[in-house]
Design a protein around this motif. Structure first.
Motif, PDB file in Angstrom:
ATOM      1  N   GLY A   1      51.385  63.718  12.893  1.00  0.00           N
ATOM      2  CA  GLY A   1      50.815  62.415  13.231  1.00  0.00           C
ATOM      3  C   GLY A   1      49.352  62.289  12.910  1.00  0.00           C
ATOM      4  N   PRO A   2      49.014  62.118  11.650  1.00  0.00           N
ATOM      5  CA  PRO A   2      47.594  62.056  11.287  1.00  0.00           C
ATOM      6  C   PRO A   2      46.841  60.895  11.945  1.00  0.00           C
ATOM      7  CG  PRO A   2      48.997  61.591   9.381  1.00  0.00           C
ATOM      8  CD  PRO A   2      49.890  62.008  10.502  1.00  0.00           C
ATOM      9  N   ALA A   3      47.487  59.787  12.220  1.00  0.00           N
ATOM     10  CA  ALA A   3      46.797  58.647  12.843  1.00  0.00           C
ATOM     11  C   ALA A   3      46.347  59.008  14.261  1.00  0.00           C
ATOM     12  CB  ALA A   3      47.695  57.423  12.864  1.00  0.00           C
ATOM     13  N   GLU A   4      47.238  59.612  15.043  1.00  0.00           N
ATOM     14  CA  GLU A   4      46.889  60.015  16.405  1.00  0.00           C
ATOM     15  C   GLU A   4      45.789  61.067  16.390  1.00  0.00           C
ATOM     16  OE1 GLU A   4      50.112  59.752  15.408  1.00  0.00           O
ATOM     17  OE2 GLU A   4      50.598  57.974  16.578  1.00  0.00           O
ATOM     18  N   LEU A   5      45.898  61.982  15.461  1.00  0.00           N
ATOM     19  CA  LEU A   5      44.919  63.054  15.364  1.00  0.00           C
ATOM     20  C   LEU A   5      43.534  62.510  15.017  1.00  0.00           C
ATOM     21  CD1 LEU A   5      44.752  66.097  15.598  1.00  0.00           C
ATOM     22  CD2 LEU A   5      45.089  66.223  13.148  1.00  0.00           C
ATOM     23  N   THR A   6      43.473  61.563  14.111  1.00  0.00           N
ATOM     24  CA  THR A   6      42.201  60.957  13.737  1.00  0.00           C
ATOM     25  C   THR A   6      41.547  60.290  14.935  1.00  0.00           C
ATOM     26  OG1 THR A   6      42.972  60.615  11.477  1.00  0.00           O
ATOM     27  CG2 THR A   6      41.106  59.273  12.200  1.00  0.00           C
ATOM     28  N   LYS A   7      42.320  59.564  15.717  1.00  0.00           N
ATOM     29  CA  LYS A   7      41.789  58.898  16.909  1.00  0.00           C
ATOM     30  C   LYS A   7      41.284  59.924  17.927  1.00  0.00           C
ATOM     31  CE  LYS A   7      44.852  54.938  16.387  1.00  0.00           C
ATOM     32  NZ  LYS A   7      46.042  54.265  16.926  1.00  0.00           N
ATOM     33  N   LEU A   8      42.050  60.985  18.116  1.00  0.00           N
ATOM     34  CA  LEU A   8      41.663  62.028  19.056  1.00  0.00           C
ATOM     35  C   LEU A   8      40.383  62.720  18.594  1.00  0.00           C
ATOM     36  CD1 LEU A   8      42.495  63.593  21.636  1.00  0.00           C
ATOM     37  CD2 LEU A   8      43.716  65.170  20.130  1.00  0.00           C
ATOM     38  N   LEU A   9      40.312  63.048  17.312  1.00  0.00           N
ATOM     39  CA  LEU A   9      39.121  63.727  16.787  1.00  0.00           C
ATOM     40  C   LEU A   9      37.884  62.844  16.872  1.00  0.00           C
ATOM     41  CD1 LEU A   9      40.563  65.613  13.699  1.00  0.00           C
ATOM     42  CD2 LEU A   9      39.892  66.545  15.912  1.00  0.00           C
ATOM     43  N   LEU A  10      38.038  61.560  16.652  1.00  0.00           N
ATOM     44  CA  LEU A  10      36.908  60.647  16.791  1.00  0.00           C
ATOM     45  C   LEU A  10      36.375  60.680  18.220  1.00  0.00           C
ATOM     46  CD1 LEU A  10      35.026  58.544  15.603  1.00  0.00           C
ATOM     47  CD2 LEU A  10      36.743  56.812  16.129  1.00  0.00           C
ATOM     48  N   ARG A  11      37.261  60.681  19.195  1.00  0.00           N
ATOM     49  CA  ARG A  11      36.832  60.761  20.594  1.00  0.00           C
ATOM     50  C   ARG A  11      36.187  62.107  20.910  1.00  0.00           C
ATOM     51  NH1 ARG A  11      35.727  56.408  23.657  1.00  0.00           N
ATOM     52  NH2 ARG A  11      37.016  54.739  22.881  1.00  0.00           N
ATOM     53  N   VAL A  12      36.675  63.190  20.308  1.00  0.00           N
ATOM     54  CA  VAL A  12      36.044  64.500  20.491  1.00  0.00           C
ATOM     55  C   VAL A  12      34.612  64.447  19.965  1.00  0.00           C
ATOM     56  CG1 VAL A  12      36.045  66.905  19.683  1.00  0.00           C
ATOM     57  CG2 VAL A  12      38.162  65.874  20.520  1.00  0.00           C
ATOM     58  N   ILE A  13      34.432  63.869  18.797  1.00  0.00           N
ATOM     59  CA  ILE A  13      33.093  63.770  18.197  1.00  0.00           C
ATOM     60  C   ILE A  13      32.179  62.916  19.079  1.00  0.00           C
ATOM     61  CG2 ILE A  13      31.798  62.810  16.237  1.00  0.00           C
ATOM     62  CD1 ILE A  13      34.268  63.686  14.504  1.00  0.00           C
ATOM     63  N   ILE A  14      32.669  61.801  19.566  1.00  0.00           N
ATOM     64  CA  ILE A  14      31.871  60.945  20.448  1.00  0.00           C
ATOM     65  C   ILE A  14      31.490  61.707  21.723  1.00  0.00           C
ATOM     66  CG2 ILE A  14      31.966  58.888  21.928  1.00  0.00           C
ATOM     67  CD1 ILE A  14      33.670  57.575  19.671  1.00  0.00           C
ATOM     68  N   GLY A  15      32.447  62.412  22.283  1.00  0.00           N
ATOM     69  CA  GLY A  15      32.183  63.202  23.492  1.00  0.00           C
ATOM     70  C   GLY A  15      31.137  64.278  23.262  1.00  0.00           C
ATOM     71  N   LEU A  16      31.238  64.962  22.131  1.00  0.00           N
ATOM     72  CA  LEU A  16      30.260  66.002  21.806  1.00  0.00           C
ATOM     73  C   LEU A  16      28.872  65.401  21.583  1.00  0.00           C
ATOM     74  CD1 LEU A  16      32.350  68.239  19.395  1.00  0.00           C
ATOM     75  CD2 LEU A  16      31.620  68.786  21.719  1.00  0.00           C
ATOM     76  N   THR A  17      28.820  64.263  20.920  1.00  0.00           N
ATOM     77  CA  THR A  17      27.541  63.598  20.673  1.00  0.00           C
ATOM     78  C   THR A  17      26.888  63.185  21.983  1.00  0.00           C
ATOM     79  OG1 THR A  17      28.351  62.800  18.542  1.00  0.00           O
ATOM     80  CG2 THR A  17      26.454  61.662  19.460  1.00  0.00           C
ATOM     81  N   ASN A  18      27.667  62.595  22.876  1.00  0.00           N
ATOM     82  CA  ASN A  18      27.118  62.193  24.177  1.00  0.00           C
ATOM     83  C   ASN A  18      26.646  63.395  24.975  1.00  0.00           C
ATOM     84  OD1 ASN A  18      27.541  59.485  23.653  1.00  0.00           O
ATOM     85  ND2 ASN A  18      29.542  59.452  24.644  1.00  0.00           N
ATOM     86  N   SER A  19      27.419  64.458  24.958  1.00  0.00           N
ATOM     87  CA  SER A  19      27.039  65.684  25.657  1.00  0.00           C
ATOM     88  C   SER A  19      25.747  66.253  25.075  1.00  0.00           C
ATOM     89  CB  SER A  19      28.164  66.706  25.558  1.00  0.00           C
ATOM     90  OG  SER A  19      27.813  67.888  26.212  1.00  0.00           O
ATOM     91  N   PHE A  20      25.637  66.231  23.749  1.00  0.00           N
ATOM     92  CA  PHE A  20      24.426  66.726  23.096  1.00  0.00           C
ATOM     93  C   PHE A  20      23.213  65.907  23.528  1.00  0.00           C
ATOM     94  CE2 PHE A  20      21.350  66.486  19.623  1.00  0.00           C
ATOM     95  CZ  PHE A  20      21.007  67.820  19.523  1.00  0.00           C
ATOM     96  N   ARG A  21      23.362  64.586  23.578  1.00  0.00           N
ATOM     97  CA  ARG A  21      22.247  63.724  23.995  1.00  0.00           C
ATOM     98  C   ARG A  21      21.782  64.069  25.406  1.00  0.00           C
ATOM     99  NH1 ARG A  21      25.130  58.880  21.701  1.00  0.00           N
ATOM    100  NH2 ARG A  21      24.343  58.752  19.600  1.00  0.00           N
ATOM    101  N   VAL A  22      22.728  64.249  26.321  1.00  0.00           N
ATOM    102  CA  VAL A  22      22.383  64.574  27.703  1.00  0.00           C
ATOM    103  C   VAL A  22      21.658  65.914  27.761  1.00  0.00           C
ATOM    104  CG1 VAL A  22      23.358  65.199  29.946  1.00  0.00           C
ATOM    105  CG2 VAL A  22      24.207  63.180  28.744  1.00  0.00           C
ATOM    106  N   LYS A  23      22.201  66.919  27.099  1.00  0.00           N
ATOM    107  CA  LYS A  23      21.579  68.255  27.123  1.00  0.00           C
ATOM    108  C   LYS A  23      20.211  68.226  26.457  1.00  0.00           C
ATOM    109  CE  LYS A  23      25.039  70.141  29.139  1.00  0.00           C
ATOM    110  NZ  LYS A  23      24.985  70.290  30.566  1.00  0.00           N
TER     111      LYS A  23
END
Length: 160
Positions: free
Chosen positions: A118-140
Motif C-alpha cells: 500500500g504505497p499510498a498509505e505508507l506515503t501518508k504515514l511517512l509524511l506524518r512521521v516527518i512532520i512529527g520529527l520536525t516539530n520535535s526538533f523545533r521544540v528541542k
C-alpha cells in the motif's frame, strides 16, 4: 484497540479507515508494565514504536550503574523510525516504562511488506512521521537555545 481510536493521534490522521486497517495488519499491539525495560541500550533495534498510552524514559549509560535521563516520551510520541530506512542499528538508549505503556510496533520486515502492499498509505504515514520529527526538533532546538542563553548569562556573571 479500535481503528477509530487511532485518529486521535496526529500520525494516523491522514489515513482512511481502509488504510488504518491495512496498517494494523502489519503492526502489533504491545503492552509493558511499569518498570519494564522495553528496549535496552546497545541491543539491535529494527522498527517503529508508537506510544498509544503511557510514559517512557530514555536512559543512557556509559559506565555501569551511572544512568543519565535523556528524554521522556508520552502518548503520541514515537521512536525507531530511522531503522525503517536502513539496516538494523544498536539502540543508543534504554527505553524504560515509567508507568504501564501500550504501543504499536512495526518491525522493519513488516514495514517492507507494508511498502509492497500500500504505497499510498505508507506515503501518508511517512509524511506524518516527518512532520512529527520536525516539530520535535523545533521544540528541542528551542529548549537548547534557552539553556545556552542561561549558561551564557551565568558565565557572564561569573566573569564579573
Amino acid at each position: 484497540m479500535l481503528v477509530d481510536d487511532l485518529y486521535k493521534y496526529d500520525l494516523f490522521q491522514d489515513l482512511d479507515e481502509l488504510g488504518l486497517k491495512k496498517l494494523m495488519q502489519f503492526a502489533k499491539l504491545k503492552r509493558f508494565n511499569k518498570g519494564t525495560e522495553i528496549f535496552k541500550q546497545d541491543q539491535p533495534g529494527a522498527g517503529l514504536f508508537f506510544i498509544l498510552d503511557g510514559h517512557i524514559r530514555l536512559l543512557y549509560s556509559e559506565i555501569e550503574d551511572e544512568v543519565e535521563t535523556i528524554d521522556d516520551l508520552y502518548a503520541g510520541d514515537f521512536f525507531g523510525e530511522t531503522t525503517l530506512f536502513g539496516d538494523v542499528k544498536d539502540r543508543e538508549y534504554t527505553y524504560k516504562a515509567i508507568n504501564n505503556v501500550t504501543g504499536l510496533w512495526i518491525n522493519t520486515l513488516e514495514y517492507r511488506r507494508l511498502q509492497n502492499s500500500g504505497p499510498a498509505e505508507l506515503t501518508k504515514l511517512l509524511l506524518r512521521v516527518i512532520i512529527g520529527l520536525t516539530n520535535s526538533f523545533r521544540v528541542k532546538n528551542s529548549e537548547f537555545g534557552k539553556i545556552k542563553k542561561e549558561l551564557e548569562e551565568l558565565q557572564a556573571e561569573s566573569n564579573e
